[in-house]
Design a protein around this motif. Structure first.
Motif, PDB file in Angstrom:
ATOM      1  N   LEU A 254     -72.754 -19.119 -48.674  1.00 53.83           N
ATOM      2  CA  LEU A 254     -72.728 -19.934 -47.466  1.00 53.83           C
ATOM      3  C   LEU A 254     -71.461 -19.655 -46.652  1.00 53.83           C
ATOM      4  CD1 LEU A 254     -74.014 -23.338 -48.918  1.00 53.83           C
ATOM      5  CD2 LEU A 254     -75.319 -21.584 -47.700  1.00 53.83           C
ATOM      6  N   PRO A 255     -71.543 -19.798 -45.329  1.00 56.77           N
ATOM      7  CA  PRO A 255     -70.410 -19.446 -44.446  1.00 56.77           C
ATOM      8  C   PRO A 255     -69.319 -20.513 -44.398  1.00 56.77           C
ATOM      9  CG  PRO A 255     -72.226 -20.244 -43.137  1.00 56.77           C
ATOM     10  CD  PRO A 255     -72.732 -20.199 -44.559  1.00 56.77           C
ATOM     11  N   ILE A 256     -68.718 -20.807 -45.543  1.00 56.01           N
ATOM     12  CA  ILE A 256     -67.622 -21.776 -45.611  1.00 56.01           C
ATOM     13  C   ILE A 256     -66.476 -21.172 -46.418  1.00 56.01           C
ATOM     14  CG2 ILE A 256     -69.063 -23.820 -45.332  1.00 56.01           C
ATOM     15  CD1 ILE A 256     -69.025 -24.170 -48.355  1.00 56.01           C
ATOM     16  N   PRO A 257     -65.239 -21.612 -46.182  1.00 54.23           N
ATOM     17  CA  PRO A 257     -64.100 -21.100 -46.948  1.00 54.23           C
ATOM     18  C   PRO A 257     -64.276 -21.318 -48.451  1.00 54.23           C
ATOM     19  CG  PRO A 257     -63.343 -22.318 -45.032  1.00 54.23           C
ATOM     20  CD  PRO A 257     -64.823 -22.544 -45.120  1.00 54.23           C
ATOM     21  N   VAL A 258     -63.652 -20.447 -49.237  1.00 54.73           N
ATOM     22  CA  VAL A 258     -63.814 -20.465 -50.693  1.00 54.73           C
ATOM     23  C   VAL A 258     -63.418 -21.813 -51.291  1.00 54.73           C
ATOM     24  CG1 VAL A 258     -63.026 -19.450 -52.866  1.00 54.73           C
ATOM     25  CG2 VAL A 258     -63.511 -17.974 -50.905  1.00 54.73           C
ATOM     26  N   GLN A 259     -62.294 -22.373 -50.850  1.00 55.76           N
ATOM     27  CA  GLN A 259     -61.841 -23.642 -51.414  1.00 55.76           C
ATOM     28  C   GLN A 259     -62.815 -24.778 -51.112  1.00 55.76           C
ATOM     29  OE1 GLN A 259     -59.360 -24.204 -53.559  1.00 55.76           O
ATOM     30  NE2 GLN A 259     -59.100 -21.972 -53.560  1.00 55.76           N
ATOM     31  N   LEU A 260     -63.406 -24.763 -49.914  1.00 56.00           N
ATOM     32  CA  LEU A 260     -64.398 -25.786 -49.579  1.00 56.00           C
ATOM     33  C   LEU A 260     -65.668 -25.603 -50.412  1.00 56.00           C
ATOM     34  CD1 LEU A 260     -64.131 -26.170 -45.694  1.00 56.00           C
ATOM     35  CD2 LEU A 260     -63.267 -27.687 -47.465  1.00 56.00           C
ATOM     36  N   ALA A 261     -66.018 -24.351 -50.703  1.00 58.64           N
ATOM     37  CA  ALA A 261     -67.189 -24.092 -51.544  1.00 58.64           C
ATOM     38  C   ALA A 261     -66.969 -24.644 -52.954  1.00 58.64           C
ATOM     39  CB  ALA A 261     -67.475 -22.594 -51.606  1.00 58.64           C
ATOM     40  N   LYS A 262     -65.743 -24.528 -53.458  1.00 61.20           N
ATOM     41  CA  LYS A 262     -65.437 -25.069 -54.786  1.00 61.20           C
ATOM     42  C   LYS A 262     -65.560 -26.594 -54.794  1.00 61.20           C
ATOM     43  CE  LYS A 262     -62.308 -21.348 -56.227  1.00 61.20           C
ATOM     44  NZ  LYS A 262     -60.896 -20.999 -56.573  1.00 61.20           N
ATOM     45  N   LEU A 292     -66.828 -30.529 -46.180  1.00 61.52           N
ATOM     46  CA  LEU A 292     -66.343 -30.167 -44.847  1.00 61.52           C
ATOM     47  C   LEU A 292     -65.607 -31.309 -44.168  1.00 61.52           C
ATOM     48  CD1 LEU A 292     -69.304 -28.094 -43.321  1.00 61.52           C
ATOM     49  CD2 LEU A 292     -66.966 -27.302 -43.677  1.00 61.52           C
ATOM     50  N   PHE A 293     -66.090 -32.537 -44.333  1.00 58.37           N
ATOM     51  CA  PHE A 293     -65.542 -33.652 -43.567  1.00 58.37           C
ATOM     52  C   PHE A 293     -64.620 -34.568 -44.366  1.00 58.37           C
ATOM     53  CE2 PHE A 293     -69.243 -32.264 -41.197  1.00 58.37           C
ATOM     54  CZ  PHE A 293     -68.691 -32.120 -39.934  1.00 58.37           C
ATOM     55  N   ASN A 294     -64.238 -34.111 -45.562  1.00 60.93           N
ATOM     56  CA  ASN A 294     -63.294 -34.898 -46.344  1.00 60.93           C
ATOM     57  C   ASN A 294     -62.110 -34.091 -46.853  1.00 60.93           C
ATOM     58  OD1 ASN A 294     -64.514 -37.805 -46.915  1.00 60.93           O
ATOM     59  ND2 ASN A 294     -66.217 -36.361 -46.996  1.00 60.93           N
ATOM     60  N   ALA A 295     -62.186 -32.783 -46.754  1.00 63.57           N
ATOM     61  CA  ALA A 295     -61.132 -31.938 -47.317  1.00 63.57           C
ATOM     62  C   ALA A 295     -60.003 -31.687 -46.326  1.00 63.57           C
ATOM     63  CB  ALA A 295     -61.726 -30.605 -47.759  1.00 63.57           C
ATOM     64  N   ARG A 296     -58.808 -31.509 -46.866  1.00 61.24           N
ATOM     65  CA  ARG A 296     -57.677 -31.072 -46.051  1.00 61.24           C
ATOM     66  C   ARG A 296     -57.880 -29.609 -45.689  1.00 61.24           C
ATOM     67  NH1 ARG A 296     -52.567 -32.007 -44.475  1.00 61.24           N
ATOM     68  NH2 ARG A 296     -52.609 -34.098 -45.344  1.00 61.24           N
ATOM     69  N   SER A 297     -57.720 -29.297 -44.412  1.00 62.02           N
ATOM     70  CA  SER A 297     -57.943 -27.934 -43.956  1.00 62.02           C
ATOM     71  C   SER A 297     -57.312 -27.754 -42.584  1.00 62.02           C
ATOM     72  CB  SER A 297     -59.452 -27.635 -43.884  1.00 62.02           C
ATOM     73  OG  SER A 297     -59.702 -26.385 -43.283  1.00 62.02           O
ATOM     74  N   SER A 298     -57.066 -26.501 -42.222  1.00 64.72           N
ATOM     75  CA  SER A 298     -56.592 -26.203 -40.867  1.00 64.72           C
ATOM     76  C   SER A 298     -57.755 -26.138 -39.885  1.00 64.72           C
ATOM     77  CB  SER A 298     -55.821 -24.874 -40.853  1.00 64.72           C
ATOM     78  OG  SER A 298     -56.653 -23.814 -41.293  1.00 64.72           O
ATOM     79  N   ARG A 304     -65.452 -27.666 -38.146  1.00 61.54           N
ATOM     80  CA  ARG A 304     -66.209 -28.190 -39.298  1.00 61.54           C
ATOM     81  C   ARG A 304     -67.671 -28.419 -38.923  1.00 61.54           C
ATOM     82  NH1 ARG A 304     -61.980 -31.121 -43.033  1.00 61.54           N
ATOM     83  NH2 ARG A 304     -60.033 -30.640 -41.961  1.00 61.54           N
ATOM     84  N   TYR A 305     -67.892 -28.933 -37.721  1.00 56.74           N
ATOM     85  CA  TYR A 305     -69.277 -29.139 -37.288  1.00 56.74           C
ATOM     86  C   TYR A 305     -69.999 -27.810 -37.074  1.00 56.74           C
ATOM     87  CZ  TYR A 305     -69.289 -34.201 -36.811  1.00 56.74           C
ATOM     88  OH  TYR A 305     -69.288 -35.542 -37.089  1.00 56.74           O
ATOM     89  N   LYS A 306     -69.301 -26.807 -36.569  1.00 61.06           N
ATOM     90  CA  LYS A 306     -69.924 -25.496 -36.379  1.00 61.06           C
ATOM     91  C   LYS A 306     -70.341 -24.896 -37.715  1.00 61.06           C
ATOM     92  CE  LYS A 306     -67.642 -24.213 -32.038  1.00 61.06           C
ATOM     93  NZ  LYS A 306     -66.651 -23.285 -31.386  1.00 61.06           N
ATOM     94  N   LEU A 307     -69.488 -25.048 -38.730  1.00 67.28           N
ATOM     95  CA  LEU A 307     -69.837 -24.544 -40.056  1.00 67.28           C
ATOM     96  C   LEU A 307     -70.990 -25.338 -40.655  1.00 67.28           C
ATOM     97  CD1 LEU A 307     -66.320 -23.827 -41.633  1.00 67.28           C
ATOM     98  CD2 LEU A 307     -67.977 -22.180 -40.744  1.00 67.28           C
ATOM     99  N   ASP A 308     -70.983 -26.649 -40.433  1.00 65.62           N
ATOM    100  CA  ASP A 308     -72.070 -27.489 -40.929  1.00 65.62           C
ATOM    101  C   ASP A 308     -73.403 -27.034 -40.346  1.00 65.62           C
ATOM    102  OD1 ASP A 308     -72.867 -30.045 -42.375  1.00 65.62           O
ATOM    103  OD2 ASP A 308     -73.580 -30.514 -40.365  1.00 65.62           O
ATOM    104  N   GLU A 309     -73.406 -26.706 -39.067  1.00 64.23           N
ATOM    105  CA  GLU A 309     -74.642 -26.238 -38.421  1.00 64.23           C
ATOM    106  C   GLU A 309     -75.085 -24.908 -39.015  1.00 64.23           C
ATOM    107  OE1 GLU A 309     -76.515 -25.417 -33.969  1.00 64.23           O
ATOM    108  OE2 GLU A 309     -74.333 -25.585 -34.215  1.00 64.23           O
ATOM    109  N   LYS A 310     -74.156 -23.985 -39.234  1.00 67.60           N
ATOM    110  CA  LYS A 310     -74.507 -22.686 -39.812  1.00 67.60           C
ATOM    111  C   LYS A 310     -75.095 -22.840 -41.212  1.00 67.60           C
ATOM    112  CE  LYS A 310     -71.130 -19.876 -37.268  1.00 67.60           C
ATOM    113  NZ  LYS A 310     -69.919 -19.018 -37.385  1.00 67.60           N
TER     114      LYS A 310
END
Length: 321
Positions: A254-262, A292-298, A304-310
């Motif tokens: 999935l098109p999300i950063p590795v840490q968010l995938a974990k 996506l909507f609870n993690a600390r991230s830059s 985050r919404y764009k990734l959620d849509e993808k």
């Protein structure tokens, strides 16, 4: 410029985000200086933390702030029976989820109708209704869908498939998307009356508070928050698509950063235990949304919404094609 890392905070009160915010002009701060950077003319200053002044960004002279209090006044004027859940960051971004009493059954769960509005004071996340900017809605190039609220993990789920009129058309679009032939949906320009060009500007100096509230009221009053939508049909397909032990492998695609995938994988396993269910496309999508909507991230809220849509469309392709 590197964007500050932030973790969305949670509140159920308008008061947390309806604090004073105003422009401070550089020319007033520096009267003895000639300011050559014409694209940066004003500081956006708010007072969110017990009177502490915070500079959220430096914007052009054309930029106009949309204070959250303007949104609150329109929502309160239109709706009397709703719950409120807000995700916001210390950097001045806001995701406002208006939750209605109406419920829909998705699989074995009861979801509630909701309406998601986004706003920001740093200019990173545009004002939008259900993922559509006010500019797009006013000129007919985009219509807001619906959203659903899932209480299990306080997820606000955007209606990413609602711009398609039929499931067959959405399937065709997913196939084209998978082949690299993705085309944008043609706007339904007959659905919204044409507006004067000046009134289409959002976050623009000609966008007055009164005009903004008038436009927002008209758009929100015209929404239907009760009938089933195409996205809810896709959710049903998500429920039926199981993965078994392949869930961790699929998460990595999935098109999300590795840490968010974990973090999403941990949330997925937690919900499997909580609901006593096998891994499914439905649980996976909700786990990613939660991360996506609870993690600390830059990532900004808009990112985050764009990734959620993808992620939604990629999982929909695996469920429908």
């Amino acid at each position: 410029m590197t964007y500050l890392s932030a973790q969305p905070q949670f509140t159920t009160s308008w008061d947390e985000i309806c604090y004073p915010v105003n422009p401070v002009w550089l020319a007033d701060l520096l009267p003895d200086y000639e300011i050559m950077a014409t694209d940066k003319q004003q500081l956006i200053v708010g007072q969110p933390f017990r009177g502490t002044k915070t500079i959220f960004g430096i914007q052009s002279a054309d930029y106009a702030i949309i204070p959250n209090i303007l949104i609150r006044e329109v929502v309160d004027k239109l709706f009397s029976d709703y719950k409120l859940e807000i995700k916001y960051t210390s950097t001045g971004e806001f995701s406002i989820n208006i939750i209605f009493p109406e419920q829909l059954s998705i699989g074995g769960e009861q979801l509630q109708r909701s309406m998601i509005l986004t706003n920001s004071y740093n200019g990173k996340t545009p004002f939008s209704v259900q993922g559509k900017t006010l500019t797009a809605m006013l000129d007919g190039s985009g219509l807001p869908g619906t959203s659903m609220y899932r209480a299990v993990c306080q997820n606000g789920l955007m209606g990413w498939a609602d711009s398609f009129s039929e499931l067959s058309k959405y399937r065709s679009w997913l196939k084209e998307r998978g082949q690299g032939k993705e085309k944008k949906q043609k706007p339904n320009r007959s659905a919204i009356a044409k507006k004067d060009a000046a009134s289409r500007k959002i976050h623009h100096s000609r966008q007055t508070p009164e005009l903004f509230q008038e436009q927002l009221y008209g758009l929100l009053a015209g929404q239907n928050y009760k009938n089933p939508t195409l996205t809810t049909t896709v959710y049903e397909h998500f429920q039926q698509k199981s993965f078994g032990r392949a869930d961790e492998k699929l998460l990595k695609t999935l098109p999300i950063p590795v840490q968010l995938a974990k973090q999403a994988y941990e949330r997925l396993k937690q919900e499997q235990r909580l609901l006593d269910q096998d891994s499914s496309c439905w649980l996976m999508y909700n786990a990613v949304n939660h991360a996506l909507f609870n993690a600390r991230s830059s990532l900004t809220l808009n990112d985050r919404y764009k990734l959620d849509e993808k992620v939604f469309h990629q999982l929909a392709a695996s469920s429908l094609i």
